[in-house]
Design a protein around this motif. Structure first.
Motif, PDB file in Angstrom:
ATOM      1  N   LEU A  96       0.851  -1.189   0.000  1.00 30.54           N
ATOM      2  CA  LEU A  96       0.000   0.000   0.000  1.00 30.54           C
ATOM      3  C   LEU A  96       0.889   1.242   0.000  1.00 30.54           C
ATOM      4  O   LEU A  96       1.660   1.456   0.933  1.00 30.54           O
ATOM      5  N   TYR A  97       0.779   2.049  -1.065  1.00 30.67           N
ATOM      6  CA  TYR A  97       1.610   3.246  -1.178  1.00 30.67           C
ATOM      7  C   TYR A  97       0.856   4.478  -0.674  1.00 30.67           C
ATOM      8  O   TYR A  97      -0.368   4.494  -0.614  1.00 30.67           O
ATOM      9  N   ASP A  98       1.617   5.515  -0.376  1.00 28.39           N
ATOM     10  CA  ASP A  98       1.004   6.830  -0.169  1.00 28.39           C
ATOM     11  C   ASP A  98       1.904   7.898  -0.787  1.00 28.39           C
ATOM     12  O   ASP A  98       2.897   8.321  -0.190  1.00 28.39           O
ATOM     13  N   SER A  99       1.514   8.323  -1.991  1.00 28.34           N
ATOM     14  CA  SER A  99       2.306   9.325  -2.717  1.00 28.34           C
ATOM     15  C   SER A  99       2.336  10.663  -1.975  1.00 28.34           C
ATOM     16  O   SER A  99       3.313  11.410  -2.074  1.00 28.34           O
TER      17      SER A  99
ATOM     18  N   ALA B 224      10.919   9.454  -8.937  1.00 26.58           N
ATOM     19  CA  ALA B 224      10.227   8.152  -8.875  1.00 26.58           C
ATOM     20  C   ALA B 224       8.722   8.355  -8.972  1.00 26.58           C
ATOM     21  O   ALA B 224       8.020   7.656  -9.719  1.00 26.58           O
ATOM     22  N   MET B 225       8.214   9.337  -8.237  1.00 25.58           N
ATOM     23  CA  MET B 225       6.759   9.548  -8.240  1.00 25.58           C
ATOM     24  C   MET B 225       6.297  10.126  -9.570  1.00 25.58           C
ATOM     25  O   MET B 225       5.196   9.834 -10.029  1.00 25.58           O
ATOM     26  N   THR B 226       7.128  10.946 -10.199  1.00 26.92           N
ATOM     27  CA  THR B 226       6.759  11.510 -11.502  1.00 26.92           C
ATOM     28  C   THR B 226       6.612  10.383 -12.517  1.00 26.92           C
ATOM     29  O   THR B 226       5.674  10.357 -13.327  1.00 26.92           O
ATOM     30  N   GLU B 227       7.521   9.434 -12.455  1.00 27.03           N
ATOM     31  CA  GLU B 227       7.475   8.339 -13.430  1.00 27.03           C
ATOM     32  C   GLU B 227       6.310   7.389 -13.172  1.00 27.03           C
ATOM     33  O   GLU B 227       5.606   6.991 -14.090  1.00 27.03           O
ATOM     34  N   LYS B 228       6.071   7.071 -11.908  1.00 30.44           N
ATOM     35  CA  LYS B 228       5.094   6.013 -11.605  1.00 30.44           C
ATOM     36  C   LYS B 228       3.704   6.529 -11.239  1.00 30.44           C
ATOM     37  O   LYS B 228       2.721   5.826 -11.413  1.00 30.44           O
ATOM     38  N   PHE B 229       3.615   7.716 -10.647  1.00 26.69           N
ATOM     39  CA  PHE B 229       2.342   8.119 -10.040  1.00 26.69           C
ATOM     40  C   PHE B 229       1.705   9.368 -10.647  1.00 26.69           C
ATOM     41  O   PHE B 229       0.610   9.737 -10.236  1.00 26.69           O
TER      42      PHE B 229
ATOM     43  N   PRO C 162      -6.806  15.153 -11.709  1.00 29.52           N
ATOM     44  CA  PRO C 162      -5.759  15.009 -10.683  1.00 29.52           C
ATOM     45  C   PRO C 162      -4.365  14.847 -11.293  1.00 29.52           C
ATOM     46  O   PRO C 162      -4.224  14.297 -12.390  1.00 29.52           O
ATOM     47  N   LEU C 163      -3.385  15.300 -10.535  1.00 30.07           N
ATOM     48  CA  LEU C 163      -2.000  15.275 -11.017  1.00 30.07           C
ATOM     49  C   LEU C 163      -1.240  14.101 -10.398  1.00 30.07           C
ATOM     50  O   LEU C 163      -0.601  13.317 -11.096  1.00 30.07           O
ATOM     51  N   LEU C 164      -1.302  13.992  -9.078  1.00 28.72           N
ATOM     52  CA  LEU C 164      -0.564  12.931  -8.390  1.00 28.72           C
ATOM     53  C   LEU C 164      -1.554  11.852  -7.947  1.00 28.72           C
ATOM     54  O   LEU C 164      -2.484  12.127  -7.192  1.00 28.72           O
ATOM     55  N   LEU C 165      -1.344  10.649  -8.428  1.00 31.51           N
ATOM     56  CA  LEU C 165      -2.228   9.532  -8.081  1.00 31.51           C
ATOM     57  C   LEU C 165      -1.597   8.733  -6.929  1.00 31.51           C
ATOM     58  O   LEU C 165      -0.510   9.058  -6.473  1.00 31.51           O
ATOM     59  N   MET C 166      -2.304   7.700  -6.513  1.00 30.88           N
ATOM     60  CA  MET C 166      -1.756   6.738  -5.531  1.00 30.88           C
ATOM     61  C   MET C 166      -1.530   7.324  -4.130  1.00 30.88           C
ATOM     62  O   MET C 166      -0.582   6.964  -3.427  1.00 30.88           O
ATOM     63  N   GLY C 167      -2.411   8.218  -3.735  1.00 31.70           N
ATOM     64  CA  GLY C 167      -2.400   8.667  -2.342  1.00 31.70           C
ATOM     65  C   GLY C 167      -3.275   7.736  -1.510  1.00 31.70           C
ATOM     66  O   GLY C 167      -4.152   7.049  -2.051  1.00 31.70           O
ATOM     67  N   THR C 168      -3.029   7.717  -0.219  1.00 33.81           N
ATOM     68  CA  THR C 168      -3.846   6.877   0.666  1.00 33.81           C
ATOM     69  C   THR C 168      -4.252   7.681   1.895  1.00 33.81           C
ATOM     70  O   THR C 168      -3.395   8.219   2.595  1.00 33.81           O
ATOM     71  N   GLU C 169      -5.552   7.729   2.140  1.00 33.93           N
ATOM     72  CA  GLU C 169      -6.042   8.510   3.296  1.00 33.93           C
ATOM     73  C   GLU C 169      -5.573   7.909   4.610  1.00 33.93           C
ATOM     74  O   GLU C 169      -5.098   8.624   5.487  1.00 33.93           O
ATOM     75  N   ALA C 170      -5.771   6.610   4.734  1.00 31.36           N
ATOM     76  CA  ALA C 170      -5.399   5.938   5.978  1.00 31.36           C
ATOM     77  C   ALA C 170      -5.282   4.451   5.689  1.00 31.36           C
ATOM     78  O   ALA C 170      -6.004   3.925   4.827  1.00 31.36           O
ATOM     79  N   TYR C 171      -4.399   3.793   6.397  1.00 27.05           N
ATOM     80  CA  TYR C 171      -4.205   2.353   6.197  1.00 27.05           C
ATOM     81  C   TYR C 171      -5.522   1.620   6.479  1.00 27.05           C
ATOM     82  O   TYR C 171      -6.127   1.800   7.543  1.00 27.05           O
TER      83      TYR C 171
END
Ligand code: GLY
Length: 398
Positions: free
Chosen positions: A305-308, A343-348, A357-366
């Motif tokens: 589980l990632y959090d950008s 890394a985040m620019t390439e993957k997320f 949206p610009l930056l994907l793969m954020g996580t509010e809470a585990y």
């Protein structure tokens, strides 16, 4: 500091800024009056427009103008206004800030996140344009924040709930508040009245003692004795809940950037040392996952589980540290920030102007169903802030 960035990286930063402006120009034209939170099918939605499915936590109240993230879109607009000089960004930000007056007028519904809400929006506007109405808003938000200070506990109270997982939150402080207190430092600097700074430093000192662990990891939620003061216990909060000493990566980033900013505003060496300790721990953890931050550094291996958003905020903090340390130390922090951003620019990242949206793969809470691997507006904000900190060394934001 700019001289430490090599020509190849400077070009990469300028190319990335161009992609950001292409995208955000189009997004701003279609977003209107909306205050985005996340997105569905590539379209921004406000926090109140989230569709809760069965089994999802109702953690995002419908139509909530008090929602803690509402300052990030106008804040992003201020970054764009500063970066491009185009008035449409300033006008969009101000429309949002007008809407947020409803929240300022209802203080019983507010919380410690008034710093996130008004420092980077109205505060940034005031610092860039000198607009008095924005200053007024900043003063109101700061006055409200001062009311949350517990004199015996020496901390700023986080939340208002009497029943958070069965606990009254009267004695709670959370690590996130390190990003709310720069608003207090700013008001002292702007008015010459040191009381705001005294309270911010008192809170930072308590946080340093009770939230930051010796190894550089941090407690998210700390319960203090609200009458006599003193540490009672800690609670895992938004990290992996199966372990009391879990390590929620966005909490790590709040501490990293927050202590770096506390040093910038006060010059107190212990704050910089603390920011560095948290940074070293953060760097050690992300280096192990190709510079893509996991949501919790001490969670089980599965699920991945990632959090950008943690990475974007940490990148800003690393750049802030680089600004503060001796010239021979700067490269360590600058290189780490560049690695995270690349890394985040390439993957997320999604630079397509047709999607919001610009930056994907954020996580509010585990473990929060519906809140994992989504776009979240503060991810966009910190990503753009980090790029601009590297390109222009901006200092009007926090
Ligand atoms: N301040 C709450 C969060 O980081 O999700």
């Amino acid at each position: 500091m700019n001289q430490l960035i090599n020509d190849k990286d400077k070009k990469w930063l300028d190319d990335t800024w161009e992609k950001i402006t292409n995208k955000l120009s189009a997004v701003t034209d279609r977003v209107g009056n909306k205050i985005p939170y996340t997105s569905i099918d590539g379209k921004f939605i406000e926090v109140g427009d989230m569709v809760m499915k069965e089994g999802e936590l109702a953690s995002r109240p419908k139509g909530d103008i008090n929602w803690w993230t509402n300052g990030f879109w106008p804040g992003l607009m201020m970054l764009m206004y500063d970066g491009t000089g185009e008035r449409k960004y300033l006008e969009t930000a101000r429309r949002n800030m007008d809407r947020m007056d409803e929240a300022l007028a209802n203080p019983l519904k507010l919380h410690h996140d008034v710093g996130f809400m008004w420092n980077i929006s109205s505060g940034a506007d005031y610092r860039l344009t000198g607009d008095e109405m924005q200053h007024n808003r900043l003063i109101q938000a700061t006055a409200f924040m001062m009311n949350r200070y517990n004199l015996n506990g020496k901390f700023l109270r986080a939340w208002n709930s009497k029943n958070w997982r069965g606990h009254d939150t009267i004695g709670f402080s959370i690590i996130d508040c390190m990003m709310n207190i720069p608003m207090l430092y700013r008001l002292s600097e702007e008015t010459g009245d040191e009381r705001f700074k005294m309270i911010a430093m008192s809170h930072a000192d308590t946080t340093m003692q009770d939230h930051v662990r010796p190894d550089g990891s941090v407690n998210h939620v700390v319960e203090h004795d609200p009458v006599n003061g003193g540490y009672v216990t800690n609670h895992p909060g938004q990290g992996y809940n199966g372990y009391q000493y879990s390590s929620w990566s966005r909490g790590q980033a709040w501490a990293l950037y927050g202590f770096a900013l506390s040093y910038t505003h006060t010059g107190k060496q212990e704050y910089l040392d603390t920011a560095k300790r948290v940074a070293h721990y953060f760097i050690a953890n992300v280096a192990d996952t190709d510079w893509l931050p996991l949501c919790d550094f001490r969670a089980p291996e599965e699920p991945v589980l990632y959090d950008s958003t943690a990475g974007a905020c940490a990148a800003c903090g690393l750049i802030e540290i680089a600004k503060s340390v001796d010239v021979l130390e700067q490269k360590l922090y600058l290189n780490a920030a560049m690695k995270l951003l690349k890394a985040m620019t390439e993957k997320f990242c999604d630079f397509n102007p047709e999607t919001d949206p610009l930056l994907l793969m954020g996580t509010e809470a585990y473990g929060r169903k519906g809140g994992e691997h989504i776009s979240i507006i503060y991810g966009d904000f910190f990503y753009v802030e980090a790029i601009q900190k590297l390109r222009k060394d901006i200092d009007f934001v926090w």
